[in-house]
Design an enzyme around this catalytic site. Structure first.
Site, PDB file in Angstrom:
ATOM      1  N   GLY B 509       0.799  -1.217   0.000  1.00  0.00           N
ATOM      2  CA  GLY B 509       0.000   0.000   0.000  1.00  0.00           C
ATOM      3  C   GLY B 509       0.828   1.262   0.000  1.00  0.00           C
ATOM      4  O   GLY B 509       0.309   2.361  -0.120  1.00  0.00           O
ATOM      5  N   ILE B 669      10.206  14.391  -0.095  1.00  0.00           N
ATOM      6  CA  ILE B 669       9.030  13.580  -0.389  1.00  0.00           C
ATOM      7  C   ILE B 669       9.110  13.142  -1.853  1.00  0.00           C
ATOM      8  O   ILE B 669       9.172  13.975  -2.767  1.00  0.00           O
ATOM      9  CB  ILE B 669       7.747  14.380  -0.104  1.00  0.00           C
ATOM     10  CG1 ILE B 669       7.655  14.707   1.397  1.00  0.00           C
ATOM     11  CG2 ILE B 669       6.511  13.595  -0.568  1.00  0.00           C
ATOM     12  CD1 ILE B 669       7.693  13.506   2.328  1.00  0.00           C
ATOM     13  N   LEU B 670       9.129  11.837  -2.068  1.00  0.00           N
ATOM     14  CA  LEU B 670       9.369  11.314  -3.420  1.00  0.00           C
ATOM     15  C   LEU B 670       8.132  11.421  -4.292  1.00  0.00           C
ATOM     16  O   LEU B 670       8.219  11.685  -5.483  1.00  0.00           O
ATOM     17  CB  LEU B 670       9.817   9.853  -3.344  1.00  0.00           C
ATOM     18  CG  LEU B 670      11.068   9.595  -2.486  1.00  0.00           C
ATOM     19  CD1 LEU B 670      11.399   8.109  -2.471  1.00  0.00           C
ATOM     20  CD2 LEU B 670      12.255  10.402  -3.007  1.00  0.00           C
ATOM     21  N   GLN B 678       0.063   7.935   2.908  1.00  0.00           N
ATOM     22  CA  GLN B 678       0.720   7.230   4.018  1.00  0.00           C
ATOM     23  C   GLN B 678       0.640   8.041   5.301  1.00  0.00           C
ATOM     24  O   GLN B 678       0.420   7.497   6.381  1.00  0.00           O
ATOM     25  CB  GLN B 678       2.182   6.966   3.667  1.00  0.00           C
ATOM     26  CG  GLN B 678       2.347   5.880   2.653  1.00  0.00           C
ATOM     27  CD  GLN B 678       3.525   5.003   3.018  1.00  0.00           C
ATOM     28  OE1 GLN B 678       3.433   4.176   3.914  1.00  0.00           O
ATOM     29  NE2 GLN B 678       4.634   5.185   2.349  1.00  0.00           N
ATOM     30  N   GLY B 741      11.921   7.595   6.002  1.00  0.00           N
ATOM     31  CA  GLY B 741      10.692   6.797   5.945  1.00  0.00           C
ATOM     32  C   GLY B 741       9.483   7.583   6.404  1.00  0.00           C
ATOM     33  O   GLY B 741       9.580   8.479   7.241  1.00  0.00           O
ATOM     34  N   GLY B 743       6.162   5.787   6.569  1.00  0.00           N
ATOM     35  CA  GLY B 743       5.025   4.889   6.746  1.00  0.00           C
ATOM     36  C   GLY B 743       4.500   4.812   8.170  1.00  0.00           C
ATOM     37  O   GLY B 743       3.347   4.448   8.384  1.00  0.00           O
ATOM     38  N   GLU B 744       5.336   5.109   9.144  1.00  0.00           N
ATOM     39  CA  GLU B 744       4.918   4.880  10.526  1.00  0.00           C
ATOM     40  C   GLU B 744       4.725   6.160  11.320  1.00  0.00           C
ATOM     41  O   GLU B 744       4.008   6.183  12.314  1.00  0.00           O
ATOM     42  CB  GLU B 744       5.947   3.961  11.213  1.00  0.00           C
ATOM     43  CG  GLU B 744       5.911   2.586  10.586  1.00  0.00           C
ATOM     44  CD  GLU B 744       7.007   1.650  11.052  1.00  0.00           C
ATOM     45  OE1 GLU B 744       6.859   1.073  12.119  1.00  0.00           O
ATOM     46  OE2 GLU B 744       7.997   1.490  10.316  1.00  0.00           O
TER      47      GLU B 744
END
Lengths: 327, 777, 174
Positions: B509, B669-670, B678, B741, B743-744
């Site tokens: 996702g 931010i890609l 996310q 990262g 995602g978290e």
């Protein structure tokens, strides 16, 4: 799921003929029964599909409504007469479950929903409903959602329906058909309190089929409502719910109907509160007195004591809103 | 883990500690990330564009294949029987009735199961994947309530499910420790996490707390949680000769293949794990018993096996987040400067895993304080092994820390944002390492302006809208940058100018293939159409965990390394007629579908031309990413400033979130489109953590009592307001692509922001999650 | 004994225990309809039966003789997507994609309910003839479809875009 034979009944008589054998069950939308069968809590060997029967909503002479047991919940909630004359019923239905489930579930099935008590669902749990005489793990376990009224040492589960709470407040009655013939009982008499036989949840005879719900004419029900309190904003069972209708004349309460959900083994008609209010003054003091009267016998379990205060506040707020609306 | 294993880990980590010191002191240039990734400078490529997901059409049309959707010839269906006691032995197990049930092939129990080794538990080796190290259906021992005791195989799922109810088991129960309080009373011990004790001391914090003019000293608790990905854990397993193929929903295909090979005692390359699409993971889609049982049943029966856990089965077999009890004590001077920061507490784990919920992690880098005391104690319970769930440690640790900061701000009568800004550390307080990039103050300022923080009254209960009390709160979120060892990638450049990137990575996702295609296209100087990103297959290069928010960095570093190798390989074959002839690898760059001389783009040759001239149809290179030393050289963390507006019903206590804004500092931010999703996703799980999520563990029996999505509440649409997300977009000079990262981090700080907003609305401090209406009546 | 699925006639299962969901996934090999709980608690298995959204996991397939079932595969395929499927991509109304087919089928069923004037829990006036496409209405009506990745905002935006446009078109046609 235990193997079973499936058949669709062409008419009510045929349904009752097939349904009056041991281990037969009537199948409506399946939203509760199929789940319980998958859990192996219900193990019928015969399913009689009654969704094709009694799916009309009829206007009755004198102003009532007769709702066939096979009518889907959504169809009741969206029916023009229900929305205008019994708004509490529409509100109760659309506050329950999800749209998909309401599109499937029938009125008859909704009445016969079984409790969501975790110990009833868990094969490892002790539950007098599931295995009579085995004990009740909810008494000392997770019982935040459980009953504060009418419970017994054998069972503290609650009835999960929203729709029934509104129906009970609106003086609905139930048409039944069994092998012995037809009968017509008040909805308040359909569901039992647990007592020492919590596995017997209704007064239905074996094989008796709910064929319709009847709503009596009740002009002041046009000013009825339903309020549901729950943890999640939607798609959650009620912690407490209140259905009420209020008729005010000359600053006094001429008539009132109140029912509670999420508090007892059956949809709870708040007759004591009604008695306190009927003929009396309108206002927060009266509403509080009525709530207190109804909840005087409420008994908390380890985790659900908050329900007493929550029910009290919700009753007062609902009556207050209705009084404001009707003033 | 046993005490001796803990001790060994500590000795090993002491050796590592010496190494860590050397890495910390090494010159930047020796460290990966010492030279900024050239892609950081590139601002006109694909990176940074809001590209829609490349796999979107597959997902919206239901044609993306998930684990339970690989049909196989002769496949049979499995159903599990779960135990019903927390500890003991199987005294008798009667499978006769189940075996004679229509359609049933076999019933596997410990008596007839293939003999295999226990799973290598996660973090016990580079590729160890097991959620615990308990034997899988090898003997009559029961270790937790709900452990699988039998596997029924039948021709249809209906037949298997029913037959599973006909397996009759009698247990010999043994005393089990399932009470948290009783276990605490019997003694706790300092938890270790990733080989390090969860304990830090700077100065005498307790003494400083006593001396501080203003202080708060409060206790918080957080319950157990379950991941509840909507996709049920599912696996389709088949043996062809001695080769095992597993179609799984996995966050660690390479780890899983190795671990299962270890268990069956076969070579690693005889196990192939594929997982092209994972229907949500959040830490829950790793190696648990179901994959192993399916493989065992397939081996024993000689038929391919499909095993889909029921929702209840997920709760019985796949661990979740453990509970915590935390104390946060803060002492400050009148200006709000911290003199003492104490964050301690207790969590529960099992004897068979190495995963204490590390709730002090975020506190290590959060605030400057003259003294600091951090400590996690653990007890071991007889329960299903707990595990990683989105931001393990940080999600629940920031709840306690950031609520306490809000309480301190109230005690000081200082704006809670201002209090945090005043306590910004110069270097990481615990390690002393410099931050690689830390712009949390900017995130606070821009977030506050966009959210309208200036409209908040600092006096609780001062805003009312009918029955509803309205309040605003804020909190800081943070999550570390990780890059784990083992990253590797293969690039195949074909004669038509296409690049195929192969890496054993995962899509659950995050938009992996989309963002990585953007990155690879820029790195290779290609259009996105010319890049094919292949992943989700253990036979591809790399050992890449989709966890710790590290996959993007791991892939980025591996593809970067492979790109270096590709340049070298191409320069070897360019030949003397090429404009690139004679150039060294560090003198060229990729661009315009080929290579060019650095600083002189006119000296250029396309990949197509290079291959054509060399007469090659393709060039393939594989390379490993350098060891992730950067995480020991800098303190590397993402940051967030979370803002929440809540409404609390004054009649019923119902808490509802009406507005939320997350202001992030996560490097570059890609892909803004997928990144925003996310961030929001993490925040929404944080709303669930704040208001409703709790796995109900019956301490009498050690049994989870709400193993369903109707009784375990996750937020529904109606619970989710419009969530605004913004970011600094300041590249981290020391990470691949400048990214960290994402995602978290969304789940961190969110619980505290909600709780602090509830305090602002109602004047009530609710310190025990979830904040349900009964606590607000 | 048959029903139609995405326009094609299919036989009902011999075993009456087979749910509509398992019929689609395991017998007809249409795995686009997802199993997320198999107990009516997540909405991932939502399909349209004669245009109405239902949960196929709680439906016994044998109950659907003569009915017309539409699944996500019947709405559109890559290359010929339904406008709502396209809008989900544009608005990033999903992450892992597992709840997505159910969300999309549910939204299409919901649009019908709104056109029909079915009230919801947040409809202020029960007797209203027209339901607004407000975010609250959409959120309440879509609450039977869980999403754990947290794509809720994108889902509501996608639905809003498609059905708001559609209503404008419908009004223009009148």
């Amino acid at each position: 799921m235990t193997p079973f034979t499936y058949s669709r009944a062409a008419d009510t008589a045929e349904a009752v003929r097939r349904g009056t054998i041991p281990q037969a069950r009537y199948l409506g939308g399946g939203t509760n029964l199929v789940d319980l069968m998958r859990e192996e809590i219900e193990r019928p060997d015969t399913l009689v599909d009654v969704t094709g029967l009694s799916h009309e909503i009829e206007e009755l002479p004198g102003g009532g409504l007769r709702i066939g047991a096979g009518v889907r919940n959504t169809a009741v909630a969206e029916h023009r007469s229900v929305r205008s004359r019994y708004p509490a019923l529409s509100r109760a239905i659309v506050s329950g479950a999800s749209a998909q489930i309401r599109n499937m579930a029938t009125v008859g099935g909704n009445l016969l929903q079984r409790t969501r008590c975790a110990y009833f669902y868990d094969e490892a749990g002790q539950c007098n409903k599931r295995s009579p005489g085995k004990g009740c793990d909810a008494l000392e376990g997770f019982n935040r959602n459980h009953a504060i009224l009418g419970a017994s040492p054998a069972c503290v589960a609650v009835h999960p329906s929203d729709m029934c709470v509104a129906l009970v407040a609106l003086d609905a009655s139930v048409h039944l058909r069994g092998s012995a013939g037809v009968r017509h009982i008040p909805l308040t008499e359909l569901h039992r309190l647990p007592g020492d036989q919590p596995h017997v949840e209704t007064v239905l005879d074996p094989g008796e089929l709910i064929t319709a719900i009847e709503l009596p004419p009740q002009p002041f029900a046009a000013r009825s409502t339903y309020r549901k309190v729950r943890d999640r904003s939607s798609y959650a069972f009620a912690l407490v719910s209140v259905a009420a209708a209020l008729q005010i004349e000359d600053g006094h309460i001429r008539d009132v109907r109140i029912a509670l959900g999420g508090v007892a083994h059956r949809p709870w008609r708040a007759s004591r509160a009604e008695e306190v209010l009927r003929g009396g003054p309108v206002g927060a003091i009266a509403f509080a007195a009525a709530a207190d009267a109804e909840l005087a016998d409420a008994r908390p379990l380890s985790d659900n004591g908050f329900k007493i205060e929550l029910a009290r506040r919700t009753i007062i707020a609902v009556l207050g809103n209705l009084a404001g609306e009707t003033a | 883990m046993s005490i001796s294993k803990d001790a060994r880990q500590i000795v090993e980590s002491a050796v590592q500690g010496v190494m860590a010191k050397a890495i910390a002191l090494a010159p930047d240039g020796w460290i990966p990330g010492g030279e900024p990734d050239p892609l950081i400078r590139s601002r006109h490529g694909h990176v940074g564009k809001p590209v829609s997901r490349l796999d979107g059409p597959l997902k919206v049309s239901g044609t993306a294949p998930f684990a339970a959707e690989f049909p196989m010839q002769g496949m049979v269906y499995a159903a599990l029987v779960f135990g019903t006691v927390p500890k003991g032995r199987i005294a008798a197990i009667d499978t006769e009735q189940a075996e004679s049930s229509p359609g049933v092939l076999s019933v596997m129990t410990y008596r007839n199961a293939p003999r295999i080794a226990p799973p290598p538990v996660f973090m016990s080796g580079p590729k160890a994947a097991g959620g615990d190290n308990l034997p899988v259906m090898q003997d009559d021992a029961i270790h937790w309530n709900g452990e699988p005791v039998a596997v029924v195989l039948a021709e249809t799922q209906e037949q298997a499910d029913h037959a599973s109810s006909l397996v009759h088991v009698r247990y010999q129960s043994e005393p089990a420790q399932t009470h948290f309080a009783k276990a605490k009373a019997a003694g706790t011990r300092t938890a270790t996490f990733m080989g390090q004790p969860l304990h830090n001391e700077i100065g005498d914090a307790e003494a400083a707390l006593v001396r501080a003019p203003v202080s708060v000293d409060v206790r918080y608790s957080t319950p157990r949680h379950n991941h509840n990905a909507i996709e049920l854990h599912a696996v389709t397993a088949a043996w062809t000769g001695d080769e095992l193929r597993i179609h799984d929903a996995s966050q660690l295909v390479a780890h899983e293949a190795w671990s299962i090979a270890q268990m069956f005692g076969i070579p690693e390359d005889k196990v192939v794990v594929t997982s092209p699409f994972v229907g949500g993971g959040f830490g829950g889609k790793c190696l648990w018993q179901h994959q192993v049982l399916a493989a065992m049943a397939a081996k024993a029966s000689g038929r391919p096996v499909r095993l889909v856990l029921s929702r209840e089965g997920v709760y019985r077999v796949v661990g979740g987040r453990s509970l915590t009890e935390q104390r946060v004590a803060l002492g400050a001077d009148r200006e709000g400067l911290l003199k003492a920061l104490i964050h301690t507490g207790v969590t529960a784990k099992t004897a068979s895993n190495a995963m204490p919920e590390p709730f002090i992690m975020a506190t290590r880098s959060a605030y400057a304080s003259e003294t600091i005391s951090l400590d996690v104690q653990a007890v071991e319970l007889d329960m299903l092994a707990n595990t990683f769930m989105r931001a393990p440690g940080e999600s629940v640790g920031t709840f306690a820390l950031e609520c306490a900061m809000d309480e301190l701000a109230s005690a000081l009568d200082i704006d809670p944002i201002e209090l945090r800004v005043r306590n910004e550390p110069k270097n990481e307080p615990i390690s002393g390492l410099p931050f690689s990039s830390r712009n949390i103050v900017e995130a606070w300022r821009t977030g506050a302006a966009k959210f309208g923080w200036d409209k908040r009254s600092s006096v609780p209960c001062s805003t009312r809208d009918g029955e509803w009390l309205v309040g605003m709160g804020c909190a800081a979120g943070t999550y570390p940058y990780y890059r784990m060892p083992g990253g590797a990638a293969r690039i195949t450049l074909t004669h038509d100018g296409q690049a195929i990137i192969d890496i054993a990575a995962h899509e659950m996702g995050m938009g992996t293939s989309t963002a990585q295609t953007q990155v690879a296209a820029d790195r290779l100087g290609l259009s996105m159409d010319a890049v094919v990103f292949r992943y989700g297959d253990s036979t591809l290069p790399g050992v890449v965990l989709a966890g710790g928010s590290q996959q993007t960095a791991a892939i980025g570093a591996a593809v970067s390394a492979a790109h270096h190798s590709l340049v070298k390989a191409l320069l070897k074959i360019v030949g003397n007629d090429s404009p690139l002839a004679g150039l060294k690898p560090d003198e060229v760059a990729s661009g315009d579908a080929g290579l060019c001389k650095l600083g002189d783009p006119a000296l250029h040759e396309t990949y197509v031309s290079i291959l054509a001239r060399a007469g090659q149809t393709s060039v393939t290179v594989t390379a490993e990413a350098p060891a992730p030393l950067e995480t020991q050289h800098w303190s590397m963390h993402s940051h967030a400033a979370m803002f929440c507006e809540v409404r609390v019903n004054s009649v019923t206590g119902e808490p509802r979130v009406s507005r939320f804004l997350g202001s992030f500092d996560c490097g570059r931010i890609l892909n803004p489109k997928t990144a925003a999703s996310q961030f929001r996703g993490g925040i929404i799980m944080g709303l669930g953590l704040a208001l409703m999520e709790e796995t109900q563990f019956d301490e009498r029996t050690g049994r989870v009592m709400n193993p369903s999505l109707s009784e375990y509440h996750v937020p529904v649409h109606m619970d989710v307001p419009e969530i605004d997300v913004i970011w600094t977009d300041i590249a981290d000079p020391h990470t691949p692509m400048g990214a960290r990262g994402i995602g978290e981090i969304g789940i961190t700080g969110t619980g505290a922001a909600v709780a602090n907003a509830i305090y602002n609305a109602t004047g009530k401090r609710i310190r025990d999650l979830p904040i349900t209406l009964d606590k607000l009546l | 004994m048959s029903m139609t699925v995405n326009g094609a006639a299919v036989s009902l299962p011999d075993d009456p225990r087979v749910s509509l969901l398992d019929l689609l996934r395991e017998y007809l090999h249409l795995p686009g309809t997802k199993k997320g709980c198999n107990q009516g608690a997540c909405g991932a298995c939502t399909v349209l039966v004669d245009g109405e959204r239902i949960l196929s996991c709680l439906a016994l397939a044998v109950q659907f003789e003569g009915r017309s079932v539409t699944t996500i595969e019947g709405l559109g395929a890559p290359g010929s997507l339904h406008p709502l499927q396209q809008a989900f991509i544009e608005h990033d109304g999903f992450q892992c994609g597992y709840c997505t087919p159910g969300q999309i089928c549910s939204a299409i069923g919901m649009a019908q309910e709104i056109r029909r004037g079915v009230p919801s829990h947040v409809t202020a006036d029960l007797c209203t003839e027209t339901i607004s496409l407000s975010h609250d209405e959409l959120r309440e009506r879509m609450s039977g479809n869980l999403c754990r990745c947290g794509a809720h905002n994108g889902i509501v935006d996608a639905i809003t875009e498609v059905f708001a446009e559609e209503d404008i078109l419908a009004e223009a046609a009148e």
